[in-house]
Design a protein around this motif. Sequence first.
Motif, short mmCIF file in Angstrom:
data_model
loop_
_atom_site.label_atom_id
_atom_site.label_comp_id
_atom_site.label_asym_id
_atom_site.label_seq_id
_atom_site.Cartn_x
_atom_site.Cartn_y
_atom_site.Cartn_z
N LEU A 36 -29.34 -21.29 12.72
CA LEU A 36 -27.97 -21.02 12.31
C LEU A 36 -27.89 -19.83 11.35
O LEU A 36 -27.00 -18.98 11.48
N LEU A 37 -28.82 -19.78 10.40
CA LEU A 37 -28.86 -18.64 9.49
C LEU A 37 -28.95 -17.33 10.26
O LEU A 37 -28.26 -16.36 9.96
N ALA A 38 -29.81 -17.33 11.26
CA ALA A 38 -30.04 -16.11 12.03
C ALA A 38 -28.84 -15.72 12.89
O ALA A 38 -28.74 -14.57 13.33
N LEU A 39 -27.92 -16.65 13.12
CA LEU A 39 -26.72 -16.36 13.91
C LEU A 39 -25.56 -15.88 13.05
O LEU A 39 -24.52 -15.45 13.58
N THR A 40 -25.72 -15.91 11.74
CA THR A 40 -24.60 -15.65 10.85
C THR A 40 -24.06 -14.23 10.98
O THR A 40 -22.84 -14.02 10.98
N ASP A 41 -24.94 -13.24 11.11
CA ASP A 41 -24.45 -11.87 11.21
C ASP A 41 -23.66 -11.65 12.50
O ASP A 41 -22.63 -10.97 12.50
N GLU A 42 -24.10 -12.27 13.60
CA GLU A 42 -23.35 -12.15 14.85
C GLU A 42 -21.98 -12.83 14.74
O GLU A 42 -20.98 -12.34 15.25
N TYR A 43 -21.97 -13.96 14.05
CA TYR A 43 -20.71 -14.68 13.87
C TYR A 43 -19.76 -13.86 13.01
O TYR A 43 -18.56 -13.77 13.29
N ARG A 64 -40.65 -21.67 4.27
CA ARG A 64 -40.13 -20.97 3.10
C ARG A 64 -40.07 -19.46 3.34
O ARG A 64 -39.07 -18.81 3.03
N LEU A 65 -41.16 -18.93 3.87
CA LEU A 65 -41.20 -17.49 4.16
C LEU A 65 -40.17 -17.11 5.22
O LEU A 65 -39.52 -16.07 5.12
N GLN A 66 -40.04 -17.98 6.22
CA GLN A 66 -39.10 -17.70 7.29
C GLN A 66 -37.66 -17.70 6.76
O GLN A 66 -36.84 -16.86 7.14
N ASN A 67 -37.35 -18.63 5.87
CA ASN A 67 -36.01 -18.69 5.28
C ASN A 67 -35.69 -17.40 4.53
O ASN A 67 -34.61 -16.81 4.71
N GLU A 68 -36.60 -16.96 3.67
CA GLU A 68 -36.36 -15.73 2.91
C GLU A 68 -36.20 -14.53 3.83
O GLU A 68 -35.34 -13.67 3.61
N LYS A 69 -37.01 -14.48 4.88
CA LYS A 69 -36.94 -13.37 5.83
C LYS A 69 -35.57 -13.34 6.53
O LYS A 69 -34.94 -12.28 6.65
N ILE A 70 -35.10 -14.51 6.97
CA ILE A 70 -33.82 -14.57 7.68
C ILE A 70 -32.66 -14.25 6.74
O ILE A 70 -31.70 -13.57 7.12
N LEU A 71 -32.75 -14.73 5.50
CA LEU A 71 -31.70 -14.41 4.54
C LEU A 71 -31.57 -12.90 4.37
O LEU A 71 -30.44 -12.37 4.35
N GLU A 91 -32.61 -10.56 6.45
CA GLU A 91 -32.37 -9.84 7.70
C GLU A 91 -31.04 -10.19 8.36
O GLU A 91 -30.52 -9.41 9.17
N HIS A 92 -30.45 -11.34 8.00
CA HIS A 92 -29.23 -11.78 8.68
C HIS A 92 -28.10 -12.17 7.74
O HIS A 92 -26.96 -11.72 7.95
N ILE A 93 -28.40 -12.99 6.72
CA ILE A 93 -27.33 -13.49 5.86
C ILE A 93 -26.77 -12.38 4.96
O ILE A 93 -25.56 -12.10 4.96
N PHE A 94 -27.63 -11.77 4.18
CA PHE A 94 -27.15 -10.74 3.24
C PHE A 94 -26.55 -9.55 3.98
O PHE A 94 -25.49 -9.04 3.58
N PRO A 95 -27.17 -9.07 5.09
CA PRO A 95 -26.52 -8.00 5.86
C PRO A 95 -25.15 -8.41 6.42
O PRO A 95 -24.25 -7.58 6.53
N ALA A 96 -25.01 -9.70 6.77
CA ALA A 96 -23.71 -10.18 7.28
C ALA A 96 -22.62 -9.98 6.23
O ALA A 96 -21.52 -9.50 6.55
N TYR A 97 -22.93 -10.32 4.98
CA TYR A 97 -21.95 -10.14 3.91
C TYR A 97 -21.76 -8.67 3.57
O TYR A 97 -20.63 -8.25 3.25
N GLU A 98 -22.82 -7.88 3.63
CA GLU A 98 -22.69 -6.44 3.39
C GLU A 98 -21.80 -5.80 4.45
O GLU A 98 -20.91 -4.99 4.14
#
Length: 601
Positions: free
Chosen positions: A185-192, A257-264, A266-273
């Motif tokens: 779901l995190l990884a889908l956030t930027d597309e959403y 843990r590493l995967q979560n930080e990576k997705i945040l 690569e996907h979450i923070f760029p989505a908000y940007e």
Amino acid sequence: MNQNRYSKIFTKKKVASSAVCVVLAVSLFAGCAHFESIEYSQEISEENPQTVEAFDQFINDIFETEVTENTINLHFTISDPEKYGITDYPVTLGDLSIDAMADSNARLENYLSGLNSFSYTELTLNQQLTYDILENYFQLQLDMADMYLYDELLRPSTGVQAQLPILYEEYSFNSKKDVEDYLKLLALTDEYFDQIISFEKEKADAGLFMSDFACQNIIDQCNAFIADSDNHYLIETFNTRIDKLTGLTQSEKDHYRLQNEKILHEHIFPAYENLAAALTDLLGSGTNENGLCYFPEGKQYYEYLLAYNTGTSESVKTLENMISNERVKVLQESSDLTTENPELWELASEATLTPTDSATTLNHLKEVMLDDFPAPPETSYTVNYIDDCVADYLAPAFYVIAPIDDYSHNSIYINETTDTTNISYFTTLAHEGFPGHLYQTVMTYESGIEPVRSILNYSGFVEGWATYVEFQSYHYAGLDDDVATILELNQDATLSLYASTDIGIHYEGWTLEDTKKFWNNYGITNDDAIESIFELIVEEPTHYLKYYIGFLKFEELKKETSLKNIKNYNDKSFHQAVLSIGPAPFDIVDKYLPAYYEYIE
């Protein structure tokens, strides 16, 4: 149906002295439709076992179809999907496309047709209740479908950008699959968010884009969310949940843990940007800095929105009169009290409570409410602090609704800087906890409502209930009774001012100057404060009316029920009856209340 409606979150909005709530119900076409007055017939029921069984299958099929349209909605609605026959589902945040909307509307038409194929009199009483609620809901959704561009996905408190991070933070990990679904779901956030951006551009092209001040608020909120990305709370809270999850090796936990930080990153923070950048480009596209009625079909849309969010069938004018009449009444009662005791306002303004932690306060509320409310089932809760990066935008307190199959664990969030000696701290916890949202939720679930009803949104009922009990809670705080009464009346009158202002701005066309004149008439002369109120109400139409109209309808129901010569009427049984009926339009609650009250007695 409401395929992009996320799980419900109830909050208290931080503005002036008013305590209100919002429901997370984010959808491109989420319910705003004309609500005709309903005349119900009391038909004699002749239950047919085959019809009863077929109806159960029908509504369970609807539930399974709709709850899997959005994985967050699925996760927050049921903790064990297999229990409901759901073993395979796509991981998705939903689809905001025109094609998806058309598919959803087609399903609604099929649902309505299927519903009407059942013989109403062959259903059980509970099934008839569900039938009436579904018929109402389906028709409301269909009636407003053509006005989808008037909807707004980005609002300060109830928008996707505000609510989604809280749901990510609250996403429970009960299994390895939960963790993997969450990361997907995190990884889908930027597309959403890209879909949201496209929708906002479509609104701009149609001349329906938000005002510049609203747009700038969302931009600022996005920037605040990503300001400290290396030490973000979505990293910390994820790690905490992973640590608590049993059945994983240390290596698996480290990997996640590493995967979560990576997705945040690569996907979450760029989505908000990207959202902030897109909205910056759209600044100046808004053609209306005032209420909905200044848009071509805005007045009609407001009627839809008001009916949907309050659960009432009355006209806007009738509701407006109801609000003003209540305000006249409570102001007169306040005047009478202060005439008898001129020092009462001073005593009320100085009223404080002994500092205590939230758990102690909630346990106290849970005990002292029992004279007026039935005892709740055994349940637990956690009280957490709102993260600083969203505290200024989200709210000072909110409750995250529990799954229907595991309501023993509940979450309440409060602002860490809240003054625990302030009476508003006490009433806030009553609003969110006991006998407010948490209590209403577990009591309604305990009564055994059909699962399909858990995915419907009747915020007038749930927010009206929380306001109704919040006002009552002043008398649970250990204050002098007159002090408690004057504080309750003051809160009632204040919220009525917000409610009248909402109708004034969005239906009658009040400008900022009109709004200032209205508030000045009641002795409120701070221009900055009034401008903040004006902008909030422009951004969140009907926000306050959910609470205030809902509160007034509960008061009306109680009065009417007590006057119907019901044998041995008492408030506790009334409260149990309405909670057993559960969230619904108030006309439907009124229809079934005598039967449910009689059953309880």
